[in-house]
Design an enzyme around this catalytic site. Structure first.
Site, PDB file in Angstrom:
ATOM      1  N   HIS A 147      40.479  39.502 -17.771  1.00  0.00           N
ATOM      2  CA  HIS A 147      39.947  39.145 -16.183  1.00  0.00           C
ATOM      3  C   HIS A 147      40.895  39.968 -15.242  1.00  0.00           C
ATOM      4  CE1 HIS A 147      42.803  35.656 -16.077  1.00  0.00           C
ATOM      5  NE2 HIS A 147      43.082  36.138 -15.132  1.00  0.00           N
ATOM      6  N   ASP A 160      40.733  37.009 -23.801  1.00  0.00           N
ATOM      7  CA  ASP A 160      41.027  37.322 -22.735  1.00  0.00           C
ATOM      8  C   ASP A 160      42.167  38.302 -22.485  1.00  0.00           C
ATOM      9  OD1 ASP A 160      41.146  37.839 -19.971  1.00  0.00           O
ATOM     10  OD2 ASP A 160      41.052  35.756 -19.256  1.00  0.00           O
ATOM     11  N   SER A 205      48.859  35.444 -15.107  1.00  0.00           N
ATOM     12  CA  SER A 205      47.760  36.017 -16.099  1.00  0.00           C
ATOM     13  C   SER A 205      48.218  37.451 -16.592  1.00  0.00           C
ATOM     14  CB  SER A 205      46.501  36.215 -15.396  1.00  0.00           C
ATOM     15  OG  SER A 205      45.754  34.972 -15.258  1.00  0.00           O
TER      16      SER A 205
HETATM   17  N1  ARG Z   1      41.298  30.426 -14.737  1.00  0.00           N
HETATM   18  C1  ARG Z   1      41.969  31.683 -14.851  1.00  0.00           C
HETATM   19  C2  ARG Z   1      42.618  32.123 -13.756  1.00  0.00           C
HETATM   20  O1  ARG Z   1      42.791  31.395 -12.991  1.00  0.00           O
HETATM   21  C3  ARG Z   1      40.912  32.609 -15.227  1.00  0.00           C
HETATM   22  C4  ARG Z   1      39.840  33.086 -14.190  1.00  0.00           C
HETATM   23  C5  ARG Z   1      38.779  34.002 -14.918  1.00  0.00           C
HETATM   24  N2  ARG Z   1      37.806  33.586 -15.496  1.00  0.00           N
HETATM   25  C6  ARG Z   1      36.744  33.093 -15.206  1.00  0.00           C
HETATM   26  N3  ARG Z   1      35.792  32.824 -16.151  1.00  0.00           N
HETATM   27  N4  ARG Z   1      36.334  33.111 -13.809  1.00  0.00           N
HETATM   28  O2  ARG Z   1      42.624  32.861 -12.999  1.00  0.00           O
HETATM   29  N1  GLU Z   2      44.075  32.704 -14.636  1.00  0.00           N
HETATM   30  C1  GLU Z   2      45.343  32.730 -13.940  1.00  0.00           C
HETATM   31  C2  GLU Z   2      45.743  33.825 -13.241  1.00  0.00           C
HETATM   32  O1  GLU Z   2      44.810  34.867 -12.900  1.00  0.00           O
HETATM   33  C3  GLU Z   2      46.391  32.028 -14.510  1.00  0.00           C
HETATM   34  C4  GLU Z   2      45.982  30.534 -14.663  1.00  0.00           C
HETATM   35  C5  GLU Z   2      46.907  29.738 -13.868  1.00  0.00           C
HETATM   36  O2  GLU Z   2      46.483  29.584 -12.744  1.00  0.00           O
HETATM   37  O3  GLU Z   2      47.900  29.340 -14.434  1.00  0.00           O
HETATM   38  O4  GLU Z   2      46.766  34.303 -13.058  1.00  0.00           O
END
Ligand code: ARG
Ligand code: GLU
Length: 731
Positions: free
Chosen positions: A88, A224, A662
């Site tokens: 991502h 991921d 991330s």
């Molecule tokens: N929750 C994760 C973060 O905050 C992954 C986001 C990307 N994935 C998604 N399915 N939207 O960034």
């Molecule tokens: N998916 C998040 C990022 O893009 C990390 C998840 C979180 O917020 O800890 O950094």
């Protein structure tokens, strides 16, 4: 003996002062690990020294960590500059190389050799050279009597001076950042490599498996990850893309552990967390839970429902809106989890308890009481005062700033007009070119005016219904510019007129306008009905909300700075860590499951078998690629299965992470890579305000799953051969 003393010390601090101290909580500055954390980390099983993690004098872990494009973290995993981060994080790079014939999002991408690796203009890898405490110099001449503006200008002057004096090698840059709410300042010297190429990415059905349904959720089965490579010139120095560039030779690259993790294993996550707010008073937390989060959730809920319906009805829309939908859904879901988590762990009660302790301590110390006694009551009245402004500000930024898509284009046009009027034609032309190539070209690929109009009608109606006209009486007619009924039908009618007759409605019309002589184009823009509506909304907001909002906010920031200082003085026995601010931090904890709710217990590791369980034929979130199902059926796992013959996919730990982490590496007690951070478990996302070891968990991809996919699924064994695989547990 030393160990015994340190464990007694940790036991005492952590039992007596639980709210601010727990093995797991904290995003620590790498330069203070020795004095603050090393003993505890070793107590928890770490075999390294603080110096092995961060050193200015010798190669250390930090030399393998980069700020990836400024929004994620990445780590070097070979002596040829191979870089690992999340799928991502690499998504837009992968997407930018994707065409209908070469659909790298859908099918994945694997460069057969160096010359097939794909350049990504604008993407960079930034290394940290050194971090230094410059608080003394930065705060020279600053005193308590100064108002905030005078204080800031003194600091800016000091920092300018420091910048001039800084001794930097070629390619080094220096930056200064406030920590602990502006009570301390640190300088950060960096080197940035601007040639970062795409090497490999799994198909989306692996890299984004479970998509939005599984986002923020444990148990998780997402691979991921994506692989890049840093390039340098022949002298291993940073250089813009050139065919002559060669793979970068790092000072350190992370060895990769083939031995995996077990519950209670020590884990360390090293990266660039973006933003947290751990020292807010209880009033602020209540406001977030009771007022601001519910409003933001409702707005996104409404927008997402509209887009979801359209995506389901039309596969073309599905493609155009998938990534935008994911972005909006990401924080929508996070806020829901955050509010629930604060409630479930009595986050407000815990803050109140700390505040009661704080007041009790002040009572015993007249000098501190005189200095800090008013802070909490002041917070109380300031948060009451700011509430409506904060709410309107969230409405504005969510609705105008984010969810009605065309508004951003309008605001860029406003910048363009401003450039022209204050800086003339040259500046106008430069900005125009950039706007077209960096924004509008991409925007129109994925824009549907009819959907945007529906979102407009729905959200403007919400905005209108919830507007605080008492703080912003003059807002009403200006803000909504509507003569018809201010309801959804009325806003829809307004949308029809304004959206369909605007130069922003489609690319051809806009580009034609922008190709006119500047004076003509500017005139046309200024007469555009949608541009005018957007401008009025912004002006009304700036005039009636933003000014007062920022005035109160300044007072809150000042209070917050003093409160931070007060906490550190009143509780000298506690260890404090600064809020995340996109600077390099270390967090550590252990592999551990949790109990999300009554009678439910989560174990900390998932397996490929779980991917197969989730398979839904043809589903856009849960369809498992046939090839992966075959490998599973044949148990063709190569050397990547654990001792029970299964391949682990993800695991969770108590590491305190946030957005920006991330792509951060999770390393074992020796500093070998074991996992790749990419998410947090929903129930614990309130760790941004209030970490609680019982439910706060970060989610990592197990590195063995990554190797398995690279090798067995993608057949890119040559990449594995570049890496340094180790067996720390066996050895
Ligand atoms: N929750 C994760 C973060 O905050 C992954 C986001 C990307 N994935 C998604 N399915 N939207 O960034
Ligand atoms: N998916 C998040 C990022 O893009 C990390 C998840 C979180 O917020 O800890 O950094």
């Amino acid at each position: 003996m030393k160990k015994l003393i340190s464990s007694i010390f940790i036991f005492i601090t952590c039992t007596l002062y639980l709210p601010l101290c727990f093995a797991g909580e904290g995003m620590w500055l790498p330069i203070f690990l020795k004095s603050l954390n090393e003993a505890e980390m070793q107590e928890m099983g770490m075999k390294m020294s603080a110096e092995d993690i961060y050193s200015v004098n010798k190669g250390s872990l930090k030399d393998a960590i980069v700020h990836f494009g400024g929004f994620c973290t990445g780590e070097v995993i070979s002596d040829q500059g191979l870089l690992l981060t999340n799928h991502h994080c690499g998504y837009s790079a992968i997407q930018s190389h994707t065409t209908l014939e070469n659909n790298y999002i859908k099918d994945g991408f694997w460069a057969a050799s160096h010359k097939h690796e794909l350049a990504n203009p604008g993407l960079y890898a930034k290394f940290i050279v050194r971090i230094e405490d410059v608080s003394k110099q930065a705060l020279k001449g600053v005193n308590n009597k100064m108002d905030e503006a005078a204080r800031q200008s003194q600091i800016d002057q000091n920092l300018n001076e420091l910048k001039k004096q800084a001794r930097l090698n070629q390619f080094e840059e220096i930056d200064f950042k406030p920590f602990f709410k502006g009570n301390q300042y640190f300088s950060i010297v960096t080197v940035t490599y601007p040639d970062v190429r795409l090497v490999g990415a799994p198909p989306e059905m692996i890299g984004k498996f479970g998509s939005d349904t599984d986002n923020w959720v444990w148990p998780r089965h997402t691979g991921d990850f994506a692989i890049f490579r840093i390039y340098a010139n022949a002298n291993n120095e940073p250089a813009e893309y050139s065919e002559d560039n060669v793979p970068y030779k790092p000072k350190h690259h992370l060895p990769i552990s083939m031995d995996g993790v077990a519950p209670d294993d020590f884990t360390l996550v090293f990266g660039f967390p973006g933003r947290t707010n751990e020292y807010l008073p209880s009033y602020a937390i209540s406001q977030i839970v009771d007022v601001l989060n519910p409003a933001k959730i409702a707005i996104r809920d409404a927008a997402l429902k509209i887009v979801d319906t359209e995506m389901r009805a039309d596969p073309q829309v599905k493609i155009q809106y998938a990534s935008k939908f994911a972005r909006i859904a990401n924080y929508w879901k996070k806020w829901i989890g955050e509010s629930q988590g604060i409630q479930a762990t009595d986050g407000i009660g815990r803050k109140q308890k700390l505040e009661a302790e704080f007041l009790a301590k002040l009572k015993k110390n007249p000098k501190q009481n005189a200095q800090y006694g008013k802070l909490l009551p002041e917070f109380k009245s300031l948060y009451a005062e700011i509430e409506d402004y904060a709410l309107m500000s969230d409405y504005y930024s969510e609705i105008v700033g984010r969810n009605i898509e065309i508004m951003r284009g309008a605001s860029y046009l406003r910048n363009l007009v401003n450039r022209y009027e204050s800086n003339g034609e040259r500046a106008y032309d430069d900005y125009k070119q950039r706007l077209i190539s960096r924004y509008f070209d991409g925007f129109y690929k994925n824009y549907r005016s009819e959907i945007d109009q529906k979102v407009f009608a729905k959200l403007m109606n919400l905005y209108h219904q919830n507007a605080k006209f008492d703080i912003a009486a003059p807002l009403k007619p200006e803000l909504f510019m509507i003569n018809a009924q201010p309801d959804e039908a009325g806003f829809m009618a307004l949308a029809k007129v304004r959206f369909e007759n605007t130069i922003l409605a489609d690319k051809e019309v806009l580009y034609k306008t922008l190709s006119m002589p500047p004076a003509k184009a500017i005139e046309k823009i200024k007469n555009d009905g949608l541009f005018q509506l957007a401008s009025k909304l912004t002006e009304a907001y700036n005039e009636n909300v933003a000014k007062e909002y920022s005035k109160i906010n300044d007072k809150i920031s000042k209070n917050q700075r003093l409160y931070m200082k007060a906490l550190m003085e009143v509780f000298p026995e506690k260890r404090f860590y600064p809020d995340a601010n996109s600077t390099l931090r270390v967090t550590y904890g252990k592999v551990d499951g949790y109990q999300p709710r009554d009678a439910v217990t989560y174990t900390p590791v998932t397996y490929v078998d779980g991917i197969i369980e989730k398979h839904v034929e043809g589903d856009y979130e849960f369809h498992v690629p046939q090839r992966l199902r075959n490998l599973h059926a044949l148990k063709d796992y190569g050397p990547y299965a654990d001792e029970t013959g299964k391949v682990p996919v993800c695991f969770i730990g108590t590491n305190h992470t946030t957005g920006g982490n991330s792509g951060s590496p999770a390393v074992d007690a020796h500093g070998n890579l074991i996992g790749l951070n990419f998410d947090r478990a929903w129930e614990g996302t309130m760790s941004d305000y209030n970490y609680d070891a019982s439910i706060c968990r970060n989610i990592m991809v197990d590195v063995r799953y990554i190797l398995f996919i690279v090798d067995k699924f993608a057949g890119a064994k040559h990449l594995i051969d570049e890496m340094t695989l180790v067996n720390p547990k066996a050895d």
